[in-house]
Design an enzyme around this catalytic site. Structure first.
Site, PDB file in Angstrom:
ATOM      1  CD  GLU A  44      51.826 -16.483  27.277  1.00 43.22           C
ATOM      2  OE1 GLU A  44      51.999 -16.155  28.460  1.00 43.22           O
ATOM      3  OE2 GLU A  44      52.577 -17.272  26.665  1.00 43.22           O
ATOM      4  CE  LYS A 113      52.535 -18.077  31.585  1.00 42.24           C
ATOM      5  NZ  LYS A 113      53.365 -17.461  30.526  1.00 42.24           N
ATOM      6  CB  CYS A 174      53.109 -20.193  27.923  1.00 39.84           C
ATOM      7  SG  CYS A 174      54.659 -20.251  26.972  1.00 39.84           S
ATOM      8  N   PRO A 356      76.943  -4.878   3.907  1.00 39.75           N
ATOM      9  CG  PRO A 356      77.953  -3.588   5.539  1.00 39.75           C
ATOM     10  CD  PRO A 356      76.740  -4.416   5.288  1.00 39.75           C
ATOM     11  CB  SER A 358      83.589  -9.042   3.942  1.00 45.60           C
ATOM     12  OG  SER A 358      83.245 -10.263   4.580  1.00 45.60           O
ATOM     13  N   GLY A 359      82.714 -11.226   1.559  1.00 45.53           N
ATOM     14  CA  GLY A 359      83.173 -12.476   0.964  1.00 45.53           C
ATOM     15  C   GLY A 359      83.537 -13.530   1.978  1.00 45.53           C
ATOM     16  CB  VAL A 361      81.854 -17.865   6.999  1.00 40.83           C
ATOM     17  CG1 VAL A 361      80.655 -18.579   7.621  1.00 40.83           C
ATOM     18  CG2 VAL A 361      82.749 -18.877   6.302  1.00 40.83           C
ATOM     19  CG  ASP A 362      80.742 -14.234  10.392  1.00 41.68           C
ATOM     20  OD1 ASP A 362      80.351 -15.399  10.560  1.00 41.68           O
ATOM     21  OD2 ASP A 362      81.633 -13.708  11.078  1.00 41.68           O
ATOM     22  CB  SER A 363      79.298 -10.567   5.056  1.00 40.68           C
ATOM     23  OG  SER A 363      80.309 -11.077   4.202  1.00 40.68           O
TER      24      SER A 363
END
Length: 698
Positions: A44, A113, A174, A356, A358-359, A361-363
């Site tokens: 598309e 479309k 689509c 950054p 941090s140690g 889960v997220d980073s």
């Protein structure tokens, strides 16, 4: 028997990159012809890019699209093959999302479309209008640039079938596939044997199979060859187009494109005996009854055949065995956001990423996603080592600014592309620092450490002096406590951008780094982050992913890549470490809710469209074995009060890769007020009234 050949194309296009988009379109046509194809279908709006958004208002976008089309019409590569491309077209003063079908320098049909997509991330009716004249054709007057190369002044515009010498082709775009009254139904009843669909469909975790099932179902119930062509890549937006182009015949998948790939161009070519379609159609007697009654469709008759003589029977494509398999959710996170980041950095002037670390889960998840990106790049380069013109290698050398560079492994490449930094303070623990250091060493990032305590102390001391007040403390008022936490978070954001700008300079190199954010989708909904803290960044690969899915991902990635460090990261209680260590601060205690509960609130709030009262009603059933009704009422009120108080933060969320169905990102996906009545007096009163009835046994 006649063997028809047709190609479905996946392209990684880029909004307004007319030069690059033209190159990739031509490359796909060349590959399709090399595979013996007689018809090439593309995704598309491939000429201009799908995500042009308000640039679709500009005449430049339409003009340059026509210029690209003029180039295609006369290009030697585009001769002796039927071609279908996507671009915007203005017809009688109305802008339409269109397919242009052409053959040997002549436009055969412009097909607009019919049904536009306006849900979730999409706002197509902001720029386009759906064609409302079903089964109707009219003349479209071509611009001079096209007339000069085709000698055509007008071409058919509207809803029609393409009648070739050997078969009949119908078109969907689509959303028409997803619509309850899909175009392919009426088209196949009217005689279409092949349906081609140029699409722009994005990825969401656990959703890849759905489009393929729709395509299989369409081809099974109608009896047709369904050719689905999809975009791939970020295209400059907050979604990742996931490819998975598909060719299905009578309910069987013949070919399926890669779900996640570094390839900018992928071509699937199938050879099908047309009698397979006709014989199958005829066995569905209810279908033949409907077909005998259906209103006829306008036809554009073309002297062209998709078929080869029987001596080309070796091109016949058989169904996939075993049936197609898709990535599990954990692998989708490892690949989708990683490729989204790669598209962004390779198309920007940046030299890599700054994170950054941090140690937590997220980073750590973000760091591993970047490593996964490097791993996929190295895997690709090893598989294409003989190709000196490989686009991925060119892009790698462009980003690292070294024309002869070739990565040894993913860890070495990660050292070139990712800079990480542990930004500790007096409130940071040795455990988080150790986890960050260990993971950085495992992935090979360019790692360093900064202590933010003195900077924060200077901010606080100077502010107190200006206010003529004593220095605030964590044991003081709530305002003091929050201010002392937030100054740390915001200081990290300042350091992150300073490091990102000066990092390459510190190594004697030019360039800058893109700062990566680390706030997950659940924390964004709750507002559990400091506005303009280190969650404020250039890009956030996990901003559309729940904490629950991130934990599963990081465990999966630890096994896949051999990182034993992730076990300690996952087992550690999530903490912002913004209060003194003796407070034992944890995220879930601060939020007053668990991440699992947050995920449930998010799904009820957005995709299931619940307000406070209906959420309470739904949770009475969902949590009947976990919480008493009065506890559920308390939890719902606490969530909505917290959500409303922090909604303003969602207006400044870092652009994130959309992966879940309940993201709060208000620029695009979640259009809601930024100011709410925090107490929800009417709604909460209704909850209380209902709770009283439950308690009374009514």
């Amino acid at each position: 028997m006649a063997l028809a050949t047709i190609s479905s194309v996946t392209l990684n296009q880029f909004a307004l990159d007319f030069e690059g988009n033209l190159f990739r379109i031509l490359q796909s046509i060349e590959i399709a012809k090399g595979q013996g194809s007689r018809f090439r279908c593309g995704p598309e709006l491939e000429i201009c890019g799908y995500s042009c958004e308000d640039h679709f208002y500009e005449s430049d976008t339409r003009t340059h699209s026509w210029e690209v089309l003029a180039t295609l019409l006369v290009h030697p590569t585009c001769q002796d093959i039927l071609i279908d491309v996507g671009m915007p077209v203005m017809h009688h003063g109305v802008s339409y999302n269109c397919r242009i079908i052409f053959l040997n320098g002549k436009i055969l049909l412009i097909r607009p479309k019919l049904i536009l997509c306006d849900d979730g991330n999409y706002r197509e009716s902001r720029w386009f209008t759906g064609w409302a004249k079903g089964r109707h054709l009219e003349d479209h007057f071509l611009p001079d640039i096209i007339t000069r190369v085709t000698s055509q002044k007008t071409v058919p515009f509207g809803d029609a079938l393409l009648q070739l010498e050997d078969t009949c082709i119908g078109f969907e775009i689509c959303e028409e596939l997803w619509n309850p009254e899909s175009s392919h139904i009426s088209q196949t009843l009217a005689g279409a044997e092949i349906i081609v669909n140029g699409s722009g469909s994005h990825t969401e975790i656990r959703k890849a199979f759905y489009a393929v099932e729709m395509i299989k179902s369409a081809s099974a119930k109608c009896g047709c060859l369904y050719v689905f062509s999809n975009l791939r890549g970020c295209d400059g937006e907050r979604v990742y187009m996931n490819g998975c182009s598909t060719i299905a015949l009578n309910g069987d998948v013949l070919l399926l494109g890669e779900q996640y790939s570094l390839l900018d161009v992928e071509v699937l070519t199938a050879g099908v005996f047309l009698d397979e379609i006709r014989n199958y159609k005829n066995t569905i007697r209810s279908r033949t009854l409907l077909a005998s009654r259906v209103e006829s469709y306008p036809l554009v008759v073309v002297e062209w055949s998709l078929s080869y003589p029987t001596d080309k029977a070796d091109m016949h494509t058989l169904p996939l065995e075993p049936p197609p398999q898709f990535c599990p959710p954990e692998e989708e996170i490892a690949r989708g956001p990683a490729l989204w980041l790669w598209d962004y950095v390779r198309r920007s002037p940046a030299s890599g990423f700054f994170l950054p670390l941090s140690g937590g889960v997220d980073s750590s998840s973000v760091a591993i996603i970047v490593y996964s990106m490097c791993w996929m790049i190295v895997q690709h380069l090893e598989a294409h080592a003989a190709d000196a013109n490989d686009q991925v290698l060119k892009d790698v050398r462009k980003v690292v600014k070294d024309g002869s560079y070739f990565p040894k492994d993913a860890r070495e490449l990660c050292g070139h592309l990712l800079t990480t930094c542990y930004m500790g303070s007096v409130n940071s623990s040795e455990e988080t620092k150790s986890r960050a250091d260990s993971l950085a060493n495992a992935i090979g990032s360019n790692h360093s450490e900064i202590n933010i305590s003195k900077v924060c102390e200077a901010f606080v001391t100077e502010t107190a002096r200006s206010l003529s007040k004593a220095t605030p403390t964590f044991d003081g008022t709530r305002a003091e406590n929050l201010a002392l936490q937030n100054v740390q978070a915001r200081s990290r954001m300042v350091f992150a951008y300073l490091m990102a700008q000066l990092g390459p300079w510190g190594k004697g190199k030019d360039g800058f780094l893109l700062v990566l954010g680390t706030a997950n989708v659940d924390e964004a909904i709750r507002g559990y982050f400091t506005k303009y803290d280190c969650s404020a960044a250039d890009l956030n690969p996990i901003g559309g992913i729940s904490k629950t899915d991130l934990k599963r991902f990081i465990v999966h990635a630890g096994i896949k890549f051999g990182f034993p460090q992730v076990k300690g990261i996952v087992l550690a209680p999530p903490t912002a470490e913004l209060k003194p260590l003796e407070s034992n601060q944890t995220d879930e205690e601060d939020m007053g809710m668990s991440y699992e509960e947050l995920s449930t609130y998010g799904k009820l709030r957005k995709p299931q469209a619940c307000g406070p009262f209906s959420m309470f009603s739904r949770l009475l059933a969902l949590w009947r074995d976990r919480h008493a009704p009065d506890e559920i009422a308390r939890k719902v009120k606490h969530f909505y009060t917290s959500y409303a108080a922090n909604r303003h933060k969602m207006s400044v969320l870092t652009p994130a890769c959309h992966m879940e169905s309940y993201g709060p990102e208000d620029h695009r996906y979640d259009l809601r007020p930024i100011l709410y009545p925090v107490d929800f007096t009417w709604q909460f009163r209704k909850i209380d009234e209902y709770l009283k009835k439950l308690t009374a046994g009514l």
